[in-house]
Motif scaffolding. Structure first.
Motif, PDB file in Angstrom:
ATOM      1  N   TRP A  34      48.647 -40.140 -21.025  1.00  0.00           N
ATOM      2  CA  TRP A  34      49.073 -38.770 -20.738  1.00  0.00           C
ATOM      3  C   TRP A  34      47.939 -38.011 -20.061  1.00  0.00           C
ATOM      4  O   TRP A  34      48.151 -37.245 -19.117  1.00  0.00           O
ATOM      5  N   ARG A  36      45.447 -39.253 -18.274  1.00  0.00           N
ATOM      6  CA  ARG A  36      45.286 -39.742 -16.894  1.00  0.00           C
ATOM      7  C   ARG A  36      46.337 -39.122 -15.980  1.00  0.00           C
ATOM      8  O   ARG A  36      46.028 -38.728 -14.851  1.00  0.00           O
ATOM      9  N   THR A  37      47.553 -39.033 -16.455  1.00  0.00           N
ATOM     10  CA  THR A  37      48.608 -38.417 -15.657  1.00  0.00           C
ATOM     11  C   THR A  37      48.289 -36.953 -15.386  1.00  0.00           C
ATOM     12  O   THR A  37      48.430 -36.467 -14.258  1.00  0.00           O
ATOM     13  N   THR A  40      45.449 -36.631 -12.916  1.00  0.00           N
ATOM     14  CA  THR A  40      45.936 -36.942 -11.569  1.00  0.00           C
ATOM     15  C   THR A  40      46.664 -35.745 -10.981  1.00  0.00           C
ATOM     16  O   THR A  40      46.486 -35.411  -9.807  1.00  0.00           O
ATOM     17  N   VAL A  78      50.842 -31.570 -19.298  1.00  0.00           N
ATOM     18  CA  VAL A  78      50.909 -32.994 -19.643  1.00  0.00           C
ATOM     19  C   VAL A  78      49.759 -33.370 -20.582  1.00  0.00           C
ATOM     20  O   VAL A  78      49.962 -34.081 -21.568  1.00  0.00           O
ATOM     21  N   GLY A 113      58.278 -32.793 -13.050  1.00  0.00           N
ATOM     22  CA  GLY A 113      57.699 -33.760 -12.121  1.00  0.00           C
ATOM     23  C   GLY A 113      58.590 -33.999 -10.914  1.00  0.00           C
ATOM     24  O   GLY A 113      58.111 -34.064  -9.773  1.00  0.00           O
TER      25      GLY A 113
END
Length: 127
Positions: A34, A36-37, A40, A78, A113
């Motif tokens: 989560w 890392r998302t 990003t 997120v 998203g």
């Protein structure tokens, strides 16, 4: 005799402890996914909101800045959700129960998203 020589419901305390350890580690890996998302999304926010508009002095900046801000808010949401979810999972494990996944939160993050993806497509097509 059952496959593997084990009788269902008669797991040893070592097997139960190992399963619990693996579940805690899986929860940690999921939280990091989560994060890392979210990170990003924050990188995309910087790219869309600051870098891309700076490449063309003649373009209108505000649509890119708006989409950049939305990506940043999504990234923060997120990361916050991933951390919160891990806490829920850890408490449930400590109590010996399974935490139900929050369908609304997952649906809301997925919808956001998709919306951000469509806004990005619009920016690409209109620039």
């Amino acid at each position: 005799m059952p496959i593997g020589g084990r009788i269902p419901g008669r797991e040893s305390s070592a097997e139960v402890a190992d399963a619990t350890r693996r579940t805690h580690l899986a929860s940690e890996r999921t939280e990091l996914a989560w994060w890392r998302t979210g990170l990003t999304a924050l990188a995309v926010a910087l790219g869309v909101g600051r870098v891309v508009p700076g490449l063309d002095d003649d373009s209108t900046r505000w649509p890119y800045e708006l989409v950049g801000v939305l990506f940043a808010l999504y990234g923060v949401a997120v990361i916050a959700y991933g951390s919160s979810r891990r806490g829920v999972v850890e408490r449930a494990l400590a109590e010996g129960r399974y935490p139900d996944p929050p369908r609304f939160a997952h649906a809301a993050l997925a919808a956001a998203g998709v919306a951000l993806g469509l806004l990005t497509v619009v920016l690409i097509l209109l620039s």
